[in-house]
Design a protein around this motif. Structure first.
Motif, PDB file in Angstrom:
ATOM      1  N   PHE A 139       0.840  -1.199   0.000  1.00  0.00           N
ATOM      2  CA  PHE A 139       0.000   0.000   0.000  1.00  0.00           C
ATOM      3  C   PHE A 139       0.872   1.244   0.000  1.00  0.00           C
ATOM      4  CE2 PHE A 139       0.745  -1.254   4.370  1.00  0.00           C
ATOM      5  CZ  PHE A 139       1.094  -0.074   5.011  1.00  0.00           C
ATOM      6  N   TYR A 140       0.288   2.329  -0.445  1.00  0.00           N
ATOM      7  CA  TYR A 140       0.906   3.645  -0.332  1.00  0.00           C
ATOM      8  C   TYR A 140       0.238   4.394   0.819  1.00  0.00           C
ATOM      9  CZ  TYR A 140       2.815   2.925  -5.050  1.00  0.00           C
ATOM     10  OH  TYR A 140       3.488   2.438  -6.136  1.00  0.00           O
ATOM     11  N   GLY A 141       0.955   5.387   1.343  1.00  0.00           N
ATOM     12  CA  GLY A 141       0.370   6.216   2.389  1.00  0.00           C
ATOM     13  C   GLY A 141       0.258   5.492   3.713  1.00  0.00           C
ATOM     14  N   ARG A 142      -0.896   5.641   4.354  1.00  0.00           N
ATOM     15  CA  ARG A 142      -1.127   5.093   5.687  1.00  0.00           C
ATOM     16  C   ARG A 142      -2.262   4.061   5.624  1.00  0.00           C
ATOM     17  NH1 ARG A 142      -1.822   9.582   8.025  1.00  0.00           N
ATOM     18  NH2 ARG A 142       0.238   9.805   8.973  1.00  0.00           N
ATOM     19  N   GLU A 209      -9.769   3.223 -13.086  1.00  0.00           N
ATOM     20  CA  GLU A 209      -8.774   2.246 -13.504  1.00  0.00           C
ATOM     21  C   GLU A 209      -7.459   2.447 -12.748  1.00  0.00           C
ATOM     22  OE1 GLU A 209      -9.401  -0.267 -15.481  1.00  0.00           O
ATOM     23  OE2 GLU A 209     -11.476   0.421 -15.671  1.00  0.00           O
ATOM     24  N   TYR A 210      -7.069   1.406 -12.021  1.00  0.00           N
ATOM     25  CA  TYR A 210      -5.839   1.488 -11.233  1.00  0.00           C
ATOM     26  C   TYR A 210      -5.467   0.081 -10.806  1.00  0.00           C
ATOM     27  CZ  TYR A 210      -2.810   2.465  -7.201  1.00  0.00           C
ATOM     28  OH  TYR A 210      -1.777   2.486  -6.302  1.00  0.00           O
ATOM     29  N   ASN A 211      -4.201  -0.294 -11.021  1.00  0.00           N
ATOM     30  CA  ASN A 211      -3.758  -1.646 -10.689  1.00  0.00           C
ATOM     31  C   ASN A 211      -2.609  -1.666  -9.693  1.00  0.00           C
ATOM     32  OD1 ASN A 211      -5.576  -2.970 -12.530  1.00  0.00           O
ATOM     33  ND2 ASN A 211      -4.259  -2.266 -14.211  1.00  0.00           N
ATOM     34  N   GLY A 212      -2.346  -0.527  -9.053  1.00  0.00           N
ATOM     35  CA  GLY A 212      -1.224  -0.448  -8.129  1.00  0.00           C
ATOM     36  C   GLY A 212      -1.584  -0.877  -6.722  1.00  0.00           C
ATOM     37  N   SER A 223       6.722  12.189  -1.135  1.00  0.00           N
ATOM     38  CA  SER A 223       7.127  12.509  -2.507  1.00  0.00           C
ATOM     39  C   SER A 223       7.406  11.301  -3.385  1.00  0.00           C
ATOM     40  CB  SER A 223       8.373  13.400  -2.477  1.00  0.00           C
ATOM     41  OG  SER A 223       9.440  12.734  -1.811  1.00  0.00           O
ATOM     42  N   ASP A 224       7.344  10.091  -2.832  1.00  0.00           N
ATOM     43  CA  ASP A 224       7.727   8.918  -3.620  1.00  0.00           C
ATOM     44  C   ASP A 224       6.527   8.137  -4.145  1.00  0.00           C
ATOM     45  OD1 ASP A 224       6.869   8.058  -1.176  1.00  0.00           O
ATOM     46  OD2 ASP A 224       8.475   6.598  -0.862  1.00  0.00           O
ATOM     47  N   VAL A 225       5.361   8.784  -4.268  1.00  0.00           N
ATOM     48  CA  VAL A 225       4.176   8.128  -4.810  1.00  0.00           C
ATOM     49  C   VAL A 225       4.170   8.306  -6.327  1.00  0.00           C
ATOM     50  CG1 VAL A 225       1.660   8.115  -4.854  1.00  0.00           C
ATOM     51  CG2 VAL A 225       2.862   8.507  -2.702  1.00  0.00           C
ATOM     52  N   PRO A 226       4.039   7.234  -7.101  1.00  0.00           N
ATOM     53  CA  PRO A 226       4.041   7.349  -8.562  1.00  0.00           C
ATOM     54  C   PRO A 226       2.883   8.209  -9.078  1.00  0.00           C
ATOM     55  CG  PRO A 226       4.267   5.063  -7.868  1.00  0.00           C
ATOM     56  CD  PRO A 226       3.927   5.849  -6.649  1.00  0.00           C
ATOM     57  N   THR A 227       3.062   8.752 -10.254  1.00  0.00           N
ATOM     58  CA  THR A 227       2.053   9.638 -10.844  1.00  0.00           C
ATOM     59  C   THR A 227       0.709   8.938 -10.982  1.00  0.00           C
ATOM     60  OG1 THR A 227       3.761  10.842 -12.066  1.00  0.00           O
ATOM     61  CG2 THR A 227       1.496  11.049 -12.862  1.00  0.00           C
ATOM     62  N   ARG A 228       0.704   7.667 -11.391  1.00  0.00           N
ATOM     63  CA  ARG A 228      -0.556   6.942 -11.577  1.00  0.00           C
ATOM     64  C   ARG A 228      -1.295   6.785 -10.244  1.00  0.00           C
ATOM     65  NH1 ARG A 228       0.807   1.985  -9.698  1.00  0.00           N
ATOM     66  NH2 ARG A 228       2.814   1.076 -10.050  1.00  0.00           N
ATOM     67  N   ALA A 229      -0.550   6.598  -9.148  1.00  0.00           N
ATOM     68  CA  ALA A 229      -1.169   6.471  -7.833  1.00  0.00           C
ATOM     69  C   ALA A 229      -1.679   7.825  -7.349  1.00  0.00           C
ATOM     70  CB  ALA A 229      -0.178   5.881  -6.832  1.00  0.00           C
ATOM     71  N   ASN A 235      -8.674  11.028  -7.547  1.00  0.00           N
ATOM     72  CA  ASN A 235      -9.998  10.566  -7.979  1.00  0.00           C
ATOM     73  C   ASN A 235     -10.809  10.034  -6.802  1.00  0.00           C
ATOM     74  OD1 ASN A 235      -9.744  11.243 -10.687  1.00  0.00           O
ATOM     75  ND2 ASN A 235      -8.840   9.273 -11.247  1.00  0.00           N
ATOM     76  N   ARG A 236     -10.142   9.370  -5.873  1.00  0.00           N
ATOM     77  CA  ARG A 236     -10.853   8.878  -4.688  1.00  0.00           C
ATOM     78  C   ARG A 236     -11.369  10.042  -3.858  1.00  0.00           C
ATOM     79  NH1 ARG A 236     -11.025   3.522  -3.839  1.00  0.00           N
ATOM     80  NH2 ARG A 236     -11.981   3.909  -1.802  1.00  0.00           N
ATOM     81  N   TYR A 237     -10.555  11.074  -3.729  1.00  0.00           N
ATOM     82  CA  TYR A 237     -11.011  12.264  -3.003  1.00  0.00           C
ATOM     83  C   TYR A 237     -12.225  12.877  -3.701  1.00  0.00           C
ATOM     84  CZ  TYR A 237     -11.268  17.024  -1.235  1.00  0.00           C
ATOM     85  OH  TYR A 237     -11.731  18.203  -0.705  1.00  0.00           O
ATOM     86  N   SER A 238     -12.157  13.017  -5.016  1.00  0.00           N
ATOM     87  CA  SER A 238     -13.270  13.592  -5.779  1.00  0.00           C
ATOM     88  C   SER A 238     -14.534  12.771  -5.580  1.00  0.00           C
ATOM     89  CB  SER A 238     -12.910  13.654  -7.268  1.00  0.00           C
ATOM     90  OG  SER A 238     -11.801  14.499  -7.488  1.00  0.00           O
TER      91      SER A 238
END
Length: 250
Positions: A139-142, A209-212, A223-229, A235-238
């Motif tokens: 996972f990314y983030g928390r 669409e997201y497979n990460g 700062s190390d989160v990829p652009t696609r993520a 989009n999740r926030y929106s």
């Protein structure tokens, strides 16, 4: 006096059409409300985090000039108490769990009555010693173990999410007290604050669409989160803004 104050946590100004005509976030109810409302275009706040901002709001004191996170103090004069002294009934309905954490003491006690809808963020609600059945390894983030336990109470059942429950309780309170002349109702939802947990039907509106790796709660400044993520979490926030708007419309 018949007054209602509605607070939505972490609602960005730039996603609202009234402030940003280029916004692609769907907020039809807030848009409609703004057409009938006084809209501020020059506004300053004293404190941004959860409880300091609420102390600013309830007391008129700029909390960050005195301290960081903390409770309502014995010497604070709050507007809910001022209203009660004027024989105006006050009620708070919220899913904001920080009122029940260290540093959030005595805020709810300023109201005549209050109602809490459990489960947001790390709210120590679902009491199971065993780890939740679904804990992503990547996972990314928390990723909060307690929240993964809490969300088993509502996963994909929109009406059981904390924000819909909070707005529904406000509607019921208004119906129960519609014939009264003196009241102040504070309706507070934690969304669209992270974690950006939202039924899939709202994600379908925003390119899901997201497979990460699993990503629901960003760490701001990371700062190390990829652009696609990064695109996906925006989009999740929106999507969560749109769900919050839907129940605000109710």
């Amino acid at each position: 006096m018949r007054a209602i104050l509605i607070l939505m946590d972490t609602l960005r100004k730039d996603v609202l059409n009234i402030y940003n005509e280029k916004s692609k976030v769907k907020t039809p109810n807030l848009d409609a409300f703004s057409e009938r409302a006084l809209v501020f275009d020059n506004h300053f706040i004293g404190s941004t985090p959860c409880m300091p901002a609420r102390r600013d709001l309830m007391t008129g004191r700029l909390n960050f000039l005195e301290r960081s996170w903390g409770p309502i103090e014995p010497f604070d004069e709050t507007f809910p108490k001022v209203l009660q002294n004027a024989k105006i009934f006050t009620h708070l309905t919220t899913d904001h769990c920080h009122y029940f954490r260290q540093g959030g003491e005595d805020y709810i006690n300023q109201f005549t009555t209050w109602d809490l809808h459990r489960g947001q963020e790390g709210d120590p609600w679902v009491s199971k010693i065993k780890d939740p059945e679904w804990m992503p390894q990547d996972f990314y983030g928390r990723l909060r173990k307690q929240y993964q336990k809490n969300r088993t109470k509502w996963y994909e059942d929109e009406e059981k999410y904390p924000t819909p429950r909070t707005f529904k309780s406000a509607c019921e309170w208004i119906e129960d007290n519609k014939d009264e002349d003196n009241f102040f109702l504070q309706v507070e939802v934690f969304d669209p604050h992270e974690p950006f947990d939202v039924p899939s039907k709202y994600m379908k509106m925003y390119d899901p669409e997201y497979n990460g790796p699993y990503f629901e709660t960003p760490i701001y400044g990371e700062s190390d989160v990829p652009t696609r993520a990064e695109k996906y979490i925006r989009n999740r926030y929106s999507a969560l803004v749109t769900m919050t708007d839907t129940h605000f419309g109710d």
